[in-house]
Design a protein around this motif. Structure first.
Motif, PDB file in Angstrom:
ATOM      1  N   PRO A   1       0.830  -1.202   0.000  1.00  0.00           N
ATOM      2  CA  PRO A   1       0.000   0.000   0.000  1.00  0.00           C
ATOM      3  C   PRO A   1       0.868   1.256   0.000  1.00  0.00           C
ATOM      4  O   PRO A   1       1.789   1.378   0.806  1.00  0.00           O
ATOM      5  CB  PRO A   1      -0.792  -0.133   1.305  1.00  0.00           C
ATOM      6  CG  PRO A   1      -0.820  -1.602   1.586  1.00  0.00           C
ATOM      7  CD  PRO A   1       0.510  -2.107   1.108  1.00  0.00           C
TER       8      PRO A   1
ATOM      9  N   GLU B   1      -3.469   4.274  -1.065  1.00  0.00           N
ATOM     10  CA  GLU B   1      -4.076   3.142  -0.367  1.00  0.00           C
ATOM     11  C   GLU B   1      -4.111   3.379   1.147  1.00  0.00           C
ATOM     12  O   GLU B   1      -5.098   3.054   1.820  1.00  0.00           O
ATOM     13  CB  GLU B   1      -3.305   1.862  -0.688  1.00  0.00           C
ATOM     14  CG  GLU B   1      -3.446   1.384  -2.123  1.00  0.00           C
ATOM     15  CD  GLU B   1      -2.648   2.217  -3.124  1.00  0.00           C
ATOM     16  OE1 GLU B   1      -3.083   2.324  -4.286  1.00  0.00           O
ATOM     17  OE2 GLU B   1      -1.584   2.762  -2.738  1.00  0.00           O
TER      18      GLU B   1
ATOM     19  N   TYR C   1      -7.591  -2.234  -3.913  1.00  0.00           N
ATOM     20  CA  TYR C   1      -6.186  -2.631  -3.842  1.00  0.00           C
ATOM     21  C   TYR C   1      -6.115  -4.158  -3.878  1.00  0.00           C
ATOM     22  O   TYR C   1      -6.896  -4.837  -3.203  1.00  0.00           O
ATOM     23  CB  TYR C   1      -5.559  -2.087  -2.563  1.00  0.00           C
ATOM     24  CG  TYR C   1      -4.142  -2.546  -2.320  1.00  0.00           C
ATOM     25  CD1 TYR C   1      -3.131  -2.269  -3.231  1.00  0.00           C
ATOM     26  CD2 TYR C   1      -3.817  -3.276  -1.178  1.00  0.00           C
ATOM     27  CE1 TYR C   1      -1.831  -2.702  -3.014  1.00  0.00           C
ATOM     28  CE2 TYR C   1      -2.522  -3.706  -0.946  1.00  0.00           C
ATOM     29  CZ  TYR C   1      -1.534  -3.419  -1.872  1.00  0.00           C
ATOM     30  OH  TYR C   1      -0.251  -3.858  -1.664  1.00  0.00           O
TER      31      TYR C   1
END
Length: 278
Positions: free
Chosen positions: A2, A6, A95
């Motif tokens: 991430p 994110e 994601y």
């Protein structure tokens, strides 16, 4: 892993759910709180730190999530697949590691309040939760060591709202003969860029990822800076809809049909188009 967008989405999600919590209970297993590993009073100190503490805010510092408690500061890094989630409300997003609800067995730290349980879920056991009793985020060494965040948002930690400028990027590039992509990934220069966005920004800026950083011209640095900022902002605005944003990362060809090649830079797969990037 991430990256800034994110982590930003995770922070927004957390703020809506846990701000104002008075923590009733906590628990963990594994390697969390490494800064207290050898402290013989570790358990008692963690109990005093968490039980009865008010969770006043959740903010972002690069790829780190920062929780301000009335008793100090909690930080966490999601590593590759980690996330904060609720036992009764799984966190999911676009994601790729968060598309499905998390495996409950991978939750290794938790806080309880208002009849709900907030869990840190990290299946690879590489992500860690850190506790810093008695200090604010401004005094956390791991946060102070980072460069400016690539974007400043409403969720940015108030102690770290220094703007990442074109001049800052130019200085970072001009002082190094490393590959330009390595400079982008160095969180000490700027915080929040990871492998995916580095590849995409360099493609947009038409800069070869393996070019020496000090060979990037001032004009090219300005284009690259704009590419990073625009990419991050676009992904955040789209709620992590990567459809129209990702042009080369994990692709076989770019939108023009040119072949995407994969090379290793700093041990990371690097996607680029030699015909387009010089």
């Amino acid at each position: 892993m991430p990256e800034f967008p994110e982590v930003h989405r995770q922070v927004v999600w957390l703020r809506e759910r846990v701000t104002g919590w008075v923590i009733e209970d906590h628990g963990h297993f594994g390697g969390h709180f490494p800064e207290m590993k050898t402290d013989p009073e570790r358990k008692a100190k963690l109990d005093a730190f968490f039980r009865g503490a008010t969770l006043s805010s959740v903010t972002q510092r690069g790829k780190h999530i920062v929780m301000a408690l009335s008793t100090g500061t909690v930080t966490s890094h999601l590593m590759h697949a980690g996330r904060w989630t609720m036992s009764d409300e799984p966190y999911v997003s676009n994601y790729r590691h968060h598309l499905s609800p998390p495996d409950k067995k991978a939750s290794s730290f938790w806080l309880v309040a208002r009849g709900r349980r907030l869990e840190f879920n990290e299946p690879e056991r590489r992500g860690k939760v850190h506790a810093f009793p008695g200090i604010t985020s401004a005094l956390c060494e791991e946060l102070k060591a980072l460069g400016p965040d690539v974007l400043i948002t409403e969720e940015s930690d108030p102690a770290y709202r220094q703007v990442w400028t074109v001049d800052s990027l130019r200085r970072s590039l001009s002082g190094s003969r490393k590959a330009v992509k390595e400079i982008l990934l160095d969180q000490g220069h700027q915080a929040g860029i990871g492998n995916m966005y580095a590849c995409e920004a360099l493609y947009r800026a038409k800069i070869a990822p393996n070019r020496a950083a000090n060979a990037v011209t001032p004009t090219e640095a300005a284009v690259l800076h704009g590419a990073v900022v625009d990419l991050m902002a676009a992904v955040i605005a789209s709620d992590l809809d990567y459809t129209d944003v990702m042009k080369v990362y994990r692709k076989e060809s770019d939108p023009a049909g040119r072949a995407v090649q994969v090379i290793k830079i700093g041990g990371r797969d690097t996607y680029w188009v030699p015909e387009e990037q010089r």
